[in-house]
Design an enzyme around this catalytic site. Structure first.
Site, short mmCIF file in Angstrom:
data_model
loop_
_atom_site.label_atom_id
_atom_site.label_comp_id
_atom_site.label_asym_id
_atom_site.label_seq_id
_atom_site.Cartn_x
_atom_site.Cartn_y
_atom_site.Cartn_z
N HIS A 1 0.76 -1.27 -0.04
CA HIS A 1 -0.14 0.02 0.03
C HIS A 1 0.92 1.23 0.07
O HIS A 1 2.08 1.08 0.45
CB HIS A 1 -0.87 0.13 1.25
CG HIS A 1 -2.03 -0.76 1.05
ND1 HIS A 1 -2.98 -1.27 2.00
CD2 HIS A 1 -2.40 -1.95 0.36
CE1 HIS A 1 -3.82 -1.93 1.52
NE2 HIS A 1 -3.51 -2.49 0.52
N TRP B 1 -11.30 8.44 -39.25
CA TRP B 1 -11.25 8.96 -37.75
C TRP B 1 -12.22 10.25 -37.63
O TRP B 1 -11.99 11.08 -38.47
CB TRP B 1 -10.03 9.03 -37.44
CG TRP B 1 -9.09 7.81 -37.63
CD1 TRP B 1 -8.17 7.70 -38.39
CD2 TRP B 1 -8.87 6.85 -36.50
NE1 TRP B 1 -7.46 6.41 -38.25
CE2 TRP B 1 -7.97 5.73 -37.02
CE3 TRP B 1 -9.83 6.51 -35.39
CZ2 TRP B 1 -7.80 4.56 -36.27
CZ3 TRP B 1 -9.41 5.38 -34.56
CH2 TRP B 1 -8.70 4.38 -34.85
N GLU C 1 0.91 3.84 2.02
CA GLU C 1 1.53 4.30 3.30
C GLU C 1 2.95 3.25 3.59
O GLU C 1 3.70 3.85 4.16
CB GLU C 1 0.44 3.99 4.25
CG GLU C 1 -0.75 4.96 4.13
CD GLU C 1 -1.83 4.33 3.53
OE1 GLU C 1 -3.12 4.31 3.75
OE2 GLU C 1 -1.72 3.48 2.45
#
Length: 314
Positions: free
Chosen positions: A44, A165, A46
């Protein structure tokens, strides 16, 4: 918190099944550690930031884009416990985590340990960034983004179905970046057969970020690497956090009619097509029912094309 949000953006599309979170640890006016959720969801943010900060995390302030998790898993301790063990003095949080394994317990555990906690800092930005994770928890399905390239008069293809396009190269590059941020990209069977799209990411440095590919409709003859979804129920049952829908018209209309579109990404080109194809029937019975359903988000110009985002208000 702005730096933490920027860090979190780096992991979007790579952290399934976890959300991409950013963390900055600051002390005495300096950044001591920074991190974001790593590929596959661990470590994670932290944990990465604390490892970088080392002893400097003691008495520091941690800025986190999502409430630190409160549950221990086989892959590591909870982030709330890690912050406590590191001796941080303050934690600043952007978004609340509705995961029932945390859901306020992360904040409560930090405060019980004597850590000052501030919540709701730039929470709207964090929630937009965490849209896939939040939609999964609150609605039990992926967050679905519908991308449409349209002309000024609302056509998404010429009368004979040709659409390559409508937009220019810079807008198409933005579409590839959107692919890199998704867990799954899908098209309808008609588009698969007519255009034979590669649906990969062809931006320098991001080629490895191509998400899973899926086709909604008939499943016969699909390559092994393509996931088959017979219908919308199967699509919404997929465990992905973020799904990008790129075509075709029937699939787009069906998603809109079922009210399954969470984000609408319009790539508007400065051209007129005239007798072209539009989205088609989306089940709208009365014009007043169309109002108040979409909130305008960020817009930008990429060359001559305008990229607009709209969030479904729920």
């Amino acid at each position: 918190m702005g730096a933490a949000l920027a860090l979190a953006s780096r992991g979007i599309g790579t952290t399934f099944p976890n959300p991409s979170v950013g963390c900055v640890i600051a002390k005495d006016g300096r950044v001591a550690g920074r991190g974001w959720t790593q590929p596959g969801g661990r470590p994670h943010a932290e944990a990465v930031a604390l490892a970088q900060a080392g002893n400097a995390a003691n008495d520091a302030t941690a800025y986190v884009t999502l409430e630190p998790c409160a549950h221990v898993s086989p892959r590591g301790p909870s982030c709330a416990d890690s912050l406590i063990a590191a001796g941080v003095a303050r934690v600043v949080i952007a978004a609340h985590d509705p995961d029932p394994r945390t859901d306020g317990d992360g904040v409560a555990r930090l405060r019980a340990a004597g850590i000052a906690v501030t919540t709701g800092v730039r929470d709207a930005e964090a929630e937009a960034q965490l849209a896939g994770f939040l939609t999964r928890l609150k609605q039990g399905r992926p967050h679905i983004t519908l991308k449409l390239a349209v002309s000024l008069d609302g056509a998404i293809a010429m009368a004979d179905g040709r659409s390559q396009w409508i937009t220019g190269e810079r807008a198409r590059a933005a579409a590839h970046l959107e692919r890199a941020r998704a867990d799954l990209i899908v098209v309808g069977r008609g588009t698969w057969e007519a255009d034979q799209p590669r649906l990969d990411v062809r931006l320098p440095g991001l080629e490895t970020r191509t998400p899973r590919i899926g086709v909604v409709g008939r499943g016969d003859g699909l390559p092994d690497h393509v996931t088959h979804f017979p219908d919308l129920a199967a699509l919404t049952a997929d465990p992905a956090l973020c799904v990008l829908v790129e075509g075709g018209m029937g699939l787009a209309a069906s998603l809109a009619a079922a009210d399954l579109v969470d984000t609408l990404m319009l790539m508007r080109a400065p051209i007129l097509i005239g007798a072209g194809r539009t989205l088609g029937d989306i089940g709208l019975a009365d014009l007043p029912h169309a109002h108040g359903r979409w909130a305008a988000g960020p817009a930008m110009m990429l060359g001559p094309d305008r990229i607009e985002r709209y969030a479904r208000t729920r």
